[in-house]
Design a protein around this motif. Sequence first.
Motif, short mmCIF file in Angstrom:
data_model
loop_
_atom_site.label_atom_id
_atom_site.label_comp_id
_atom_site.label_asym_id
_atom_site.label_seq_id
_atom_site.Cartn_x
_atom_site.Cartn_y
_atom_site.Cartn_z
N LEU B 21 0.84 -1.21 0.00
CA LEU B 21 0.00 0.00 0.00
C LEU B 21 0.87 1.25 0.00
CD1 LEU B 21 -2.97 0.94 0.32
CD2 LEU B 21 -2.54 1.08 2.74
N GLU B 102 -5.73 -0.62 -5.27
CA GLU B 102 -6.63 -0.77 -4.13
C GLU B 102 -7.58 -1.95 -4.31
OE1 GLU B 102 -5.81 2.10 -5.31
OE2 GLU B 102 -5.63 3.61 -3.74
N ILE D 160 -9.22 2.59 3.95
CA ILE D 160 -8.85 2.43 2.54
C ILE D 160 -10.09 2.41 1.67
CG2 ILE D 160 -7.81 0.87 0.87
CD1 ILE D 160 -5.88 0.04 2.95
N THR D 164 -11.17 5.06 -1.22
CA THR D 164 -11.24 4.60 -2.61
C THR D 164 -12.62 4.87 -3.20
OG1 THR D 164 -9.87 2.79 -1.84
CG2 THR D 164 -10.67 2.65 -4.08
#
Lengths: 118, 479, 101, 200
Positions: B21, B102, D160, D164
Amino acid sequence: MLIEYLPILIFLVFALIFASLMISVGFAAGPSNPDSEKNSPYECGFDPFEDSRMKFDVRYYLVAILFIIFDLEIAFLFPWAVVIHEIGLTGLLAMAIFLLILTVGFIYEWKKGALEWD
Amino acid sequence: MMNFLFIMPEIIITTSMSVILLIDLFLKKKNKIISYYLIQFTLLFLIFFLIRNFEQITSLNHQDFSTDIFSIVFKTILLSGLIIIFYYSYNFLRYFKVYKTEYFLICLFGLLGMMIITSAQDLLILYLGIELLSLSLYSIIAYNKDSAFSSEAAIKYYVLGAIASGFLLFGISLIYGLTGTISLNEVFQFIYDSGSRDAVQNVGYIFALTFIIVSLGFKFGAAPFHMWIPDVYHGSLLPTTLLLSSLPKIAVFIIFIKLLLQAFIGLFHFWADMILILALISIVIGNIIAIVQTNFKRMLAYSTIANIGFILIGISLGTQESFTAATFYTLSYVIMSMAIFGILTFITINGKAVEEISDLSGLNENHPWQAFLILLTMLSLAGIPPLIGFHAKLFLIQVLVNSSYFIIALFAVIMTVIGAYYYLRVIKVIYFDKVSTKINLIISSLIVSINTLLLLYLGLFPYNLVNLSKFLMSGFFST
Amino acid sequence: MIPMSYYLILSSILFSIALAGIFINRKNIIILLMSLELMFLSINFNFIIFGNFLSDLTGQIFVFFVLTVVAAESAIGLAIIVVLFRNKKSINVDDIGGLKG
Amino acid sequence: MSTELLIFIFFSLLLVFSALKVIIVNNSVKAAIFLVLSFFCSAVLWLLMNAEFLSIILILVYVGAVMVLFLFVVMMLDINLSNIKEKFVNYLPLGLFIFLVIALLLILFFDNQFSDVDRNIVTEINILNDNNTMNLGYLLFTEYIIAFEIAGIILLLGIISSITLTQQKNNDNKYQAPHDQINVTKSDRLKIIKDEEFRK
């Protein structure tokens, strides 16, 4: 044990009483003779174009997310801090890993520009 | 110093996830391929690590986090499945220019959740694993931000998934209240000690079981809790559908084993009927509604529901044989599902992804090999020998007959025959209809061919997989 | 000492309110999410009640984790709602009919 | 009637009232405020059940952070309130039915199963003293370390995936870049053209 919380209860009860008292006194004592013109929103003679609530930007949401996550981190830190002498090195390491994981998330958020406020 | 070997795979995944990441943040757009290779390398390394240290890990005996043969083998299966899925997905996502690192990272979180599920020995860790998996699935379904379908599917799945989690937790809270513990083995022991088979005395457990089974039905997609499956399959990107239809099914199956077999086997009389009802409704609804579908993904969604029904039949009998058959069925279904969605990810129709069945009409003329691969998977799903799907169904029906459930066995056979119709319709479209669209391949892939030919190979030599399933289940029935 | 059943009845009423809220709510997904929060609240009640009457702390530990997970879950749920709203300009449950269901 | 029972009755009635309000009001902002009220009442009730730490956390995290998030999203989406008011009455009987059935079932069940308080379930845990936070912390960092780390990973996933999902691709805000402005040199802006070249 519960007796320790008695001051808070008393405080709450008093706060409630005083707050409602002040509002009701304001209502009762103040002069009030409304008519339709007084109650309508004022916007230079015409009807309002849009809702008075302003649309928030998505950045508020992102900041709030970060806030939740780190709020929870604090929630985990409290019991940890209280017992740090009993749990020893294992506890210290566990918290270090936990914080490291969240720091990764923080760096991610930062680099992605979720904290930019131009 | 504590020995961390038992949790090493999870540590490796977490560490590499964080590192990738961070690396990805500093990579330029054209270099993002590096993170893809890093992820694949991590997964490969992990498989290598597990196989290398197999003896050592499985001999460890940790109380809350088991690393027995069952969990390590399933972890290896999940890892290898994910490598193939990532390979299929990567090409698709690159081609349609929706690739972001992602996507894979969120999938890795899901993988971590599934690994935690396989190792969980108490209800808390099991719950956390399930949530990690569900949260990552919610996010990757909504990943295609520009599509209204995708976000609609995501919100539906989210709401139903959250309700299911709530039900699961409610059931767990009742179990906790009744037994005073959340460890699976202690729950088992408590129920075993109380030793009552009377429904009135066990009404608390029945209540808890109802909530837990409804919730697992939601997660598995068994009818009548199947509403999300067609929408989510239809609404999300093909790689997401590929992922959803394969690995989480194994994970939910493991949850069933953990809960029903490990903790609540003493209550077998109460849950068997519930599961059986779910199974029969799923088979009927899946097979009947699939006939009228024109969208390929929706049709496969209903076929999933029907297959889940078959797996649930295996679970509902509660014997070692039936669980072995269910394991065999789950594994072979996952291979089939990966094959069919894998093939579809490599095909584009007029520059778009495959949607309708009629999109594929006349595929045989220009791409005979791809047509043949689809033929194989369809025949396998329909349960035609000598492919693996046939053995999966045969094995299950054998178990039914051996336990003298003749009517259910007959019902399963009839439903399989009905089900064959809509699979064969696809074959008809591919081989006998006129070409109406411009079909291209993203790249012609060797791996997807191997994946599909595996169906034939395992169909001819099913004994390895049968033995594996027997081996996996033997640990639960040794006493 | 308040009897355990009082608390349990309270939590079951809360649970059924939440469930009814999920079913009657056809206006607004955000309120639906709030009903979900209520549902988790009632489940947390259950854990705390049982933990208290078994004099066992495991229930409270469980609640702590449920609180954490549900917070993360609602963050993701709201993110999905934001994406949905950008695509459809509506969060009315009845407007979500693009997929047949 | 003891004080404890009095507090219990008052706050549980308030809790049920506010929970009902959450599901039947039209306005999301009002629903959020009522949800805050129900969290608050629950916190008081948890306090009665010796869950001091959790009741504080409930207020800290849920009232302080989660409801703020909800309110931000409500404000962000700018929903037109006028057209979401209808269609409510149609589903009311269904909701009432579900509510009554489930509530009756659960109440009957709980009343039967858990009427006896001490059911001889012995649980042994390491209790340091009667400080709830310390006990919780000790248990959390000895027996539940794995769960604790998994919770951290779930939080990371939350960060995250929400970034996103919500971040838009093109940020079209216009703003000054003082750093670039200061570092401008003469050669960036001025181009000197020789006289002969110009004539050609």
